[in-house]
Design a protein around this motif. Structure first.
Motif, PDB file in Angstrom:
ATOM      1  N   PRO A 246      17.725  21.504  42.862  1.00  0.00           N
ATOM      2  CA  PRO A 246      17.353  22.217  41.641  1.00  0.00           C
ATOM      3  C   PRO A 246      16.135  21.587  40.978  1.00  0.00           C
ATOM      4  O   PRO A 246      15.805  20.420  41.214  1.00  0.00           O
ATOM      5  CB  PRO A 246      18.609  22.078  40.765  1.00  0.00           C
ATOM      6  N   LEU A 247      15.469  22.360  40.126  1.00  0.00           N
ATOM      7  CA  LEU A 247      14.285  21.898  39.413  1.00  0.00           C
ATOM      8  C   LEU A 247      14.669  21.383  38.031  1.00  0.00           C
ATOM      9  O   LEU A 247      15.562  21.933  37.382  1.00  0.00           O
ATOM     10  CB  LEU A 247      13.278  23.039  39.270  1.00  0.00           C
ATOM     11  N   ASP A 248      13.987  20.340  37.596  1.00  0.00           N
ATOM     12  CA  ASP A 248      14.246  19.743  36.289  1.00  0.00           C
ATOM     13  C   ASP A 248      13.161  20.216  35.326  1.00  0.00           C
ATOM     14  O   ASP A 248      12.103  19.605  35.204  1.00  0.00           O
ATOM     15  CB  ASP A 248      14.251  18.220  36.401  1.00  0.00           C
ATOM     16  N   PHE A 249      13.414  21.321  34.623  1.00  0.00           N
ATOM     17  CA  PHE A 249      12.401  21.880  33.731  1.00  0.00           C
ATOM     18  C   PHE A 249      12.151  20.990  32.514  1.00  0.00           C
ATOM     19  O   PHE A 249      11.046  20.973  31.976  1.00  0.00           O
ATOM     20  CB  PHE A 249      12.819  23.283  33.279  1.00  0.00           C
ATOM     21  N   LYS A 250      13.148  20.237  32.074  1.00  0.00           N
ATOM     22  CA  LYS A 250      12.946  19.346  30.937  1.00  0.00           C
ATOM     23  C   LYS A 250      11.937  18.252  31.280  1.00  0.00           C
ATOM     24  O   LYS A 250      11.109  17.870  30.443  1.00  0.00           O
ATOM     25  CB  LYS A 250      14.281  18.734  30.511  1.00  0.00           C
ATOM     26  N   ALA A 251      12.017  17.742  32.495  1.00  0.00           N
ATOM     27  CA  ALA A 251      11.089  16.685  32.905  1.00  0.00           C
ATOM     28  C   ALA A 251       9.664  17.198  32.995  1.00  0.00           C
ATOM     29  O   ALA A 251       8.711  16.409  32.919  1.00  0.00           O
ATOM     30  CB  ALA A 251      11.522  16.102  34.249  1.00  0.00           C
ATOM     31  N   MET A 252       9.492  18.526  33.167  1.00  0.00           N
ATOM     32  CA  MET A 252       8.152  19.103  33.294  1.00  0.00           C
ATOM     33  C   MET A 252       7.713  19.823  32.023  1.00  0.00           C
ATOM     34  O   MET A 252       6.733  20.566  32.040  1.00  0.00           O
ATOM     35  CB  MET A 252       8.115  20.054  34.492  1.00  0.00           C
ATOM     36  N   ASP A 253       8.421  19.596  30.923  1.00  0.00           N
ATOM     37  CA  ASP A 253       8.057  20.200  29.647  1.00  0.00           C
ATOM     38  C   ASP A 253       7.217  19.202  28.859  1.00  0.00           C
ATOM     39  O   ASP A 253       7.742  18.353  28.130  1.00  0.00           O
ATOM     40  CB  ASP A 253       9.321  20.583  28.858  1.00  0.00           C
ATOM     41  N   TRP A 254       5.890  19.317  28.979  1.00  0.00           N
ATOM     42  CA  TRP A 254       5.004  18.344  28.347  1.00  0.00           C
ATOM     43  C   TRP A 254       4.698  18.679  26.902  1.00  0.00           C
ATOM     44  O   TRP A 254       4.017  17.906  26.219  1.00  0.00           O
ATOM     45  CB  TRP A 254       3.740  18.182  29.180  1.00  0.00           C
ATOM     46  N   VAL A 255       5.197  19.789  26.409  1.00  0.00           N
ATOM     47  CA  VAL A 255       5.146  20.041  24.971  1.00  0.00           C
ATOM     48  C   VAL A 255       6.209  19.170  24.303  1.00  0.00           C
ATOM     49  O   VAL A 255       5.934  18.432  23.352  1.00  0.00           O
ATOM     50  CB  VAL A 255       5.348  21.528  24.650  1.00  0.00           C
ATOM     51  N   ALA A 256       7.437  19.239  24.811  1.00  0.00           N
ATOM     52  CA  ALA A 256       8.512  18.410  24.266  1.00  0.00           C
ATOM     53  C   ALA A 256       8.250  16.922  24.508  1.00  0.00           C
ATOM     54  O   ALA A 256       8.622  16.078  23.683  1.00  0.00           O
ATOM     55  CB  ALA A 256       9.846  18.821  24.879  1.00  0.00           C
ATOM     56  N   ARG A 257       7.587  16.607  25.608  1.00  0.00           N
ATOM     57  CA  ARG A 257       7.348  15.202  25.975  1.00  0.00           C
ATOM     58  C   ARG A 257       5.934  14.742  25.619  1.00  0.00           C
ATOM     59  O   ARG A 257       5.462  13.749  26.168  1.00  0.00           O
ATOM     60  CB  ARG A 257       7.582  15.018  27.474  1.00  0.00           C
ATOM     61  N   ALA A 258       5.287  15.438  24.726  1.00  0.00           N
ATOM     62  CA  ALA A 258       3.866  15.193  24.445  1.00  0.00           C
ATOM     63  C   ALA A 258       3.554  13.723  24.181  1.00  0.00           C
ATOM     64  O   ALA A 258       2.577  13.178  24.721  1.00  0.00           O
ATOM     65  CB  ALA A 258       3.406  16.053  23.270  1.00  0.00           C
ATOM     66  N   VAL A 259       4.358  13.056  23.364  1.00  0.00           N
ATOM     67  CA  VAL A 259       4.049  11.666  23.004  1.00  0.00           C
ATOM     68  C   VAL A 259       4.235  10.717  24.189  1.00  0.00           C
ATOM     69  O   VAL A 259       3.760   9.580  24.144  1.00  0.00           O
ATOM     70  CB  VAL A 259       4.911  11.197  21.816  1.00  0.00           C
TER      71      VAL A 259
ATOM     72  N   ALA B 280      -2.069  19.491  22.798  1.00  0.00           N
ATOM     73  CA  ALA B 280      -3.212  18.820  22.175  1.00  0.00           C
ATOM     74  C   ALA B 280      -2.922  18.490  20.720  1.00  0.00           C
ATOM     75  O   ALA B 280      -3.341  17.442  20.204  1.00  0.00           O
ATOM     76  CB  ALA B 280      -4.452  19.703  22.285  1.00  0.00           C
ATOM     77  N   LYS B 281      -2.201  19.381  20.038  1.00  0.00           N
ATOM     78  CA  LYS B 281      -1.864  19.156  18.629  1.00  0.00           C
ATOM     79  C   LYS B 281      -0.906  17.980  18.475  1.00  0.00           C
ATOM     80  O   LYS B 281      -1.034  17.165  17.537  1.00  0.00           O
ATOM     81  CB  LYS B 281      -1.239  20.429  18.052  1.00  0.00           C
ATOM     82  N   ARG B 282       0.054  17.868  19.380  1.00  0.00           N
ATOM     83  CA  ARG B 282       1.074  16.830  19.260  1.00  0.00           C
ATOM     84  C   ARG B 282       0.604  15.467  19.748  1.00  0.00           C
ATOM     85  O   ARG B 282       1.195  14.446  19.378  1.00  0.00           O
ATOM     86  CB  ARG B 282       2.338  17.243  20.026  1.00  0.00           C
ATOM     87  N   ASN B 283      -0.418  15.445  20.618  1.00  0.00           N
ATOM     88  CA  ASN B 283      -0.890  14.160  21.135  1.00  0.00           C
ATOM     89  C   ASN B 283      -2.420  14.125  21.162  1.00  0.00           C
ATOM     90  O   ASN B 283      -3.038  14.059  22.223  1.00  0.00           O
ATOM     91  CB  ASN B 283      -0.327  13.915  22.540  1.00  0.00           C
ATOM     92  N   PRO B 284      -3.059  14.169  19.993  1.00  0.00           N
ATOM     93  CA  PRO B 284      -4.523  14.176  19.956  1.00  0.00           C
ATOM     94  C   PRO B 284      -5.148  12.870  20.440  1.00  0.00           C
ATOM     95  O   PRO B 284      -6.322  12.844  20.806  1.00  0.00           O
ATOM     96  CB  PRO B 284      -4.825  14.419  18.471  1.00  0.00           C
ATOM     97  N   GLU B 285      -4.361  11.799  20.446  1.00  0.00           N
ATOM     98  CA  GLU B 285      -4.881  10.514  20.917  1.00  0.00           C
ATOM     99  C   GLU B 285      -5.228  10.571  22.399  1.00  0.00           C
ATOM    100  O   GLU B 285      -6.234  10.003  22.834  1.00  0.00           O
ATOM    101  CB  GLU B 285      -3.840   9.418  20.669  1.00  0.00           C
ATOM    102  N   MET B 286      -4.419  11.295  23.183  1.00  0.00           N
ATOM    103  CA  MET B 286      -4.599  11.323  24.631  1.00  0.00           C
ATOM    104  C   MET B 286      -5.201  12.622  25.149  1.00  0.00           C
ATOM    105  O   MET B 286      -5.792  12.640  26.223  1.00  0.00           O
ATOM    106  CB  MET B 286      -3.243  11.100  25.325  1.00  0.00           C
TER     107      MET B 286
END
Length: 423
Positions: free
Chosen positions: A334-347, A373-379
């Motif tokens: 199965p696929l892990d969609f949470k691990a590939m959600d970079w909006v939720a994992r932005a920081v 981009a909004k959640r992690n403007p540093e990177m």
């Protein structure tokens, strides 16, 4: 203390159940038939929804070996520099820029130039034929429109060599384009879903100008690299290991570090590599063109585009993400969609990242890129384009694309200052 309201149902006098004589026989039978029919209809709808969800889920992870040639070629005129092709006007063919037409089931490939004429009355567009790489365009009646521009690195006028990457599923072909006065950082180009190494050729001149050798890779199940036993895309969950193999190859060939360039699903693969690879410290930066940074958002959008009810689309996602859904999806795991959600994992994203994304992307909506981009403007640095649709930012404005990437990379690759200001 106020009395609590009773939730016990009111009692009613006992009534003797009506006998069969109390109700006409036909009505009784119709009632039974109606109940049975409703149950059958409900079961049929549920079965139909489940089948549609399974079909949707399989389509997402199943590579398309033959892509549809859905653009109509109306005429080919002239010879040499005056050669022109007239196409049916569509949302794609009306957009200015340079593109490719693939025809004869991919055997034919020509490059077409910027829009010369658009006739709304006749619903046609005219474009110059810039290069004919293979096939006979004059005999073609339908073609596939593509943001790919070049056929091989030779079309760039640059030297290159065919190399082989040792993946855990077998040897995979790649193109290596050396750079003069190489400075130690390599560019690794990761194409998107349904594409090939050709997709990354547009970025090679930019990397080459910065002294970066380019490695254009293939990965499992893309039609060039070996297939896995399940023959399914992992949407980044499995393909990142092939990019890790490319990084290992680059480091073994003299690279100090790498920058990953990813298009669409290639963006998801690159993000996963920078997150999961044992070699992630060697990833100096990410250049992502129309990347998938949240698969749940993309799949919901695709379900809507294909007129699939939202509930059915969500069930399709559930099938992809659960072990019990493997029989229907064909996935080995199965696929892990949470691990590939970079909006939720932005920081959690700690690799410098440049995102280039068109606000009218019809395939991968720009929303998650904006939010990342909004959640992690540093990177994260975001460059938005218009009228480029999906992964065609370079095609619409190659100069701006090149300037944005070159400027960002020049800053990211600048010699790092040591404490005290020494370099």
């Amino acid at each position: 203390m106020p009395a609590r309201e009773s939730i016990e149902p009111a009692r009613t006098p006992w009534r003797t159940p009506p006998s069969a004589a109390d109700e006409p026989l036909p009505r009784a039978l119709w009632a039974l038939a109606g109940a049975g029919g409703a149950l059958a209809l409900t079961s049929a709808v549920a079965a139909s929804s489940s089948a549609l969800a399974a079909y949707f889920a399989r389509r997402v992870v199943t590579p398309e070996r033959v892509r549809p040639e859905d653009q109509e070629i109306l005429a080919v005129q002239g010879e040499g520099p005056e050669r022109r092709v007239i196409l049916r006007a569509t949302e794609e063919t009306r957009v200015d820029g340079e593109y490719s037409l693939f025809f004869d089931r991919g055997a034919g490939h020509v490059r077409v130039g910027r829009l010369v004429d658009y006739s709304p009355e006749e619903s046609t567009v005219t474009r110059p034929v810039v290069s004919e790489y293979s096939g006979d365009l004059s005999r073609a009646v339908r073609a596939r429109w593509s943001g790919v521009v070049y056929s091989t690195p030779a079309d760039l006028g640059l030297e290159y060599e065919d190399v082989t990457l040792p993946l855990d599923v077998g040897p995979a072909p790649a193109w290596l384009v050396p750079a003069k006065k190489a400075k130690g950082t390599w560019a690794i180009m990761v194409h998107g879903r349904g594409a090939t190494r050709q997709e990354g050729l547009r970025a090679v001149p930019t990397a080459h100008s910065l002294g970066m050798p380019s490695l254009l890779v293939s990965y499992r199940n893309d039609g060039d690299a070996p297939a896995t036993p399940d023959g399914r895309y992992g949407l980044g969950m499995t393909e990142w290991r092939d990019v890790e193999a490319a990084i290992r190859y680059a480091l073994g060939a003299g690279a100090r570090d790498v920058v990953l360039f990813g298009w669409s699903m290639g963006g998801a693969i690159s993000l996963r590599t920078a997150d999961s690879s044992m070699l992630r410290e060697s990833v100096r930066g990410l250049v992502l063109d129309a990347p998938v940074v949240d698969w749940v958002d993309v799949l919901a959008h695709q379900a809507h585009l294909n007129r699939i009810p939202s509930g059915v689309g969500r069930f399709g996602q559930l099938l992809l993400g659960q072990a019990w859904g493997r029989r229907l999806t064909g996935l080995a795991a199965p696929l892990d969609f949470k691990a590939m959600d970079w909006v939720a994992r932005a920081v959690e994203l700690r690799t410098p990242t440049l995102v280039l994304h068109s606000v009218d992307d019809e395939f991968v909506p720009v929303g998650p890129s904006l939010e990342l981009a909004k959640r992690n403007p540093e990177m994260v640095t975001l460059e938005t384009f218009r009228h480029a649709l999906h992964t065609k930012e370079w095609n619409v404005d190659p100069q701006r694309w090149d300037n944005a990437v070159r400027s960002w990379l020049s800053d990211v690759l600048a010699p790092r200052r040591a404490p005290g200001g020494a370099r």
